[in-house]
Design a protein around this motif. Sequence first.
Motif, short mmCIF file in Angstrom:
data_model
loop_
_atom_site.label_atom_id
_atom_site.label_comp_id
_atom_site.label_asym_id
_atom_site.label_seq_id
_atom_site.Cartn_x
_atom_site.Cartn_y
_atom_site.Cartn_z
N MET A 5 -8.26 15.78 17.43
CA MET A 5 -8.16 14.61 16.96
C MET A 5 -7.38 14.87 15.34
N THR A 6 -6.35 14.53 14.94
CA THR A 6 -5.85 14.56 13.56
C THR A 6 -7.36 14.28 11.84
N PRO A 7 -7.81 15.40 11.67
CA PRO A 7 -8.99 15.24 10.97
C PRO A 7 -8.80 14.15 10.42
N PHE A 8 -9.78 13.32 9.42
CA PHE A 8 -10.42 12.45 8.48
C PHE A 8 -9.15 12.42 6.97
N ASP A 9 -8.73 12.14 6.94
CA ASP A 9 -7.64 11.60 5.50
C ASP A 9 -7.92 11.18 4.13
N HIS A 10 -8.46 11.04 3.40
CA HIS A 10 -8.73 10.12 1.99
C HIS A 10 -8.57 10.42 0.85
N PRO A 11 -6.90 10.53 0.91
CA PRO A 11 -6.21 10.56 -0.43
C PRO A 11 -6.42 9.26 -1.77
N GLY A 12 -6.52 9.99 -2.82
CA GLY A 12 -6.83 8.69 -4.08
C GLY A 12 -5.76 8.56 -4.15
N LEU A 13 -5.26 7.35 -4.28
CA LEU A 13 -3.45 7.86 -4.82
C LEU A 13 -3.70 6.89 -6.34
N LEU A 14 -3.02 7.81 -7.24
CA LEU A 14 -3.19 7.25 -9.63
C LEU A 14 -1.37 6.86 -9.85
N TYR A 15 -1.15 5.67 -9.74
CA TYR A 15 -0.27 4.79 -10.22
C TYR A 15 -0.11 4.49 -11.37
N ARG A 16 0.80 4.14 -12.11
CA ARG A 16 1.26 4.05 -13.78
C ARG A 16 1.66 2.66 -13.53
N ASP A 17 2.57 2.06 -12.80
CA ASP A 17 3.27 0.73 -12.28
C ASP A 17 3.61 0.29 -10.86
N GLU A 18 4.08 -0.37 -11.24
CA GLU A 18 4.82 -1.38 -9.34
C GLU A 18 5.35 -0.06 -8.64
N ASP A 19 6.18 0.48 -9.17
CA ASP A 19 7.18 1.04 -8.43
C ASP A 19 6.45 2.74 -7.76
N GLU A 20 5.25 3.23 -9.43
CA GLU A 20 5.26 4.28 -8.43
C GLU A 20 3.74 3.89 -7.30
N PHE A 21 3.26 2.55 -7.19
CA PHE A 21 3.12 1.78 -6.51
C PHE A 21 2.85 2.13 -4.98
N LEU A 22 4.48 0.92 -5.31
CA LEU A 22 5.23 1.52 -4.09
C LEU A 22 5.70 2.62 -3.35
N SER A 23 6.13 3.46 -4.71
CA SER A 23 6.86 4.79 -3.78
C SER A 23 6.05 5.02 -2.63
N GLU A 24 4.39 5.67 -2.57
CA GLU A 24 3.54 5.93 -1.75
C GLU A 24 3.00 4.99 -0.92
N THR A 25 2.75 3.68 -1.36
CA THR A 25 2.77 2.97 0.01
C THR A 25 3.32 2.51 1.05
N VAL A 26 4.79 1.73 0.26
CA VAL A 26 5.26 2.06 1.17
C VAL A 26 5.45 2.56 2.74
N PRO A 27 5.96 3.99 2.18
CA PRO A 27 5.74 5.51 3.36
C PRO A 27 4.76 5.66 4.14
N PHE A 28 3.50 5.09 3.08
CA PHE A 28 2.51 5.19 3.80
C PHE A 28 2.34 4.16 4.91
N VAL A 29 2.82 3.68 4.86
CA VAL A 29 2.67 2.17 5.67
C VAL A 29 3.43 2.59 7.02
N ARG A 30 4.41 2.59 6.56
CA ARG A 30 5.80 2.63 7.38
C ARG A 30 5.81 4.20 7.97
N SER A 31 4.64 5.14 7.91
CA SER A 31 4.31 6.38 9.02
C SER A 31 3.70 6.15 9.42
N ALA A 32 2.45 5.30 9.47
CA ALA A 32 1.46 5.14 10.54
C ALA A 32 2.22 3.81 11.62
N ILE A 33 2.82 3.25 11.23
CA ILE A 33 3.36 2.01 11.55
C ILE A 33 3.91 2.68 13.14
#
Length: 314
Positions: free
Chosen positions: A1-29
């Motif tokens: 089983m893959t260990p539980f992962d609970h990262p915190g994401l610090l973002y400063r603007d919309e571009d930085e928010f999307l640069s981390e969340t979009v790959p996270f979602v795509r990788s999970a899909i």
Amino acid sequence: MTPFDHPGLLYRDEDEFLSETVPFVRSAITAGDPVLVALPGQNLDLLRGALDGAAAGHVDFADLTVSGRNPGRIIPGLLLRYAAAHPGRRVSFVGEPVWPGRTTVEYPACAAHEALINTVFAGHDAQILCAYDTALLATSAIADAWRTHPVMIDDGVRVPSPAYGDPVATAGCFNVPLPQPPAEAEFLTYRLIGDLPAVRALVRRCAEPLLSADRLAETILAAHELAANTIRHTSGPGRITVWTEPGLFACQVDDSGHITDPLAGRVPPDPLQPSGRGLLLVNQICDLVRIYTGPAGTSIRTHVESSDGPRPGR
């Protein structure tokens, strides 16, 4: 089983928010994980819009200003429920429970929630990415993010958090006294089962001008459950105090009891257990539940917002 992962994401603007969340979602899909994106409205729309239609079709979305308005509702009502709906599979979440616009009264419940996620999901096959807007949140909230997440993503770099510690102890740091009710608040002392009709009548009279019929009935039920818990679990009297603020009805119950389980009201009890569902019910009903347990006993404050009241968040 893959260990539980609970990262915190610090973002400063919309571009930085999307640069981390979009790959996270795509990788999970791509990995075949069920994905739940639970964000305050503006960021929910932003991330949904950044995913192409095919990817978005594999994601479940929830407006956190509604489903997670009460931080105490997020673990049982969103995270655990979603994981239970996908047994035997790794589940992935994107959340932002500490969004800009959370009030100082709400914040301790938000921070405690973030710490307790680590306890509740230890050993689960899940990953939960929690976003923090460094441009709009207080520096103290960002410091707390480092305390409540084992790893942080800062400026695109994933690093272990040197401030992370025992999650239950960290949650205990947010067990802080509640603000005093206003001087004009009404109160009632109760001790016996026979006093509960008077408790319900007080809540009805004070909340009825503000709430719809359905929300009024739920609010009366929540207050009844809290007062009944006093009678069941303590030997002394309880006190219920009620008042209104712009757009919301507030209720506080004080008694001599002590809540020793930090997960009370956040994790459903065993189905065979005959009790232990009162705080869980209150969390599902109310828009905020704050609990303070101190030397003299416990204070529980609830907020229920009117349908046309302000809903902080983006």
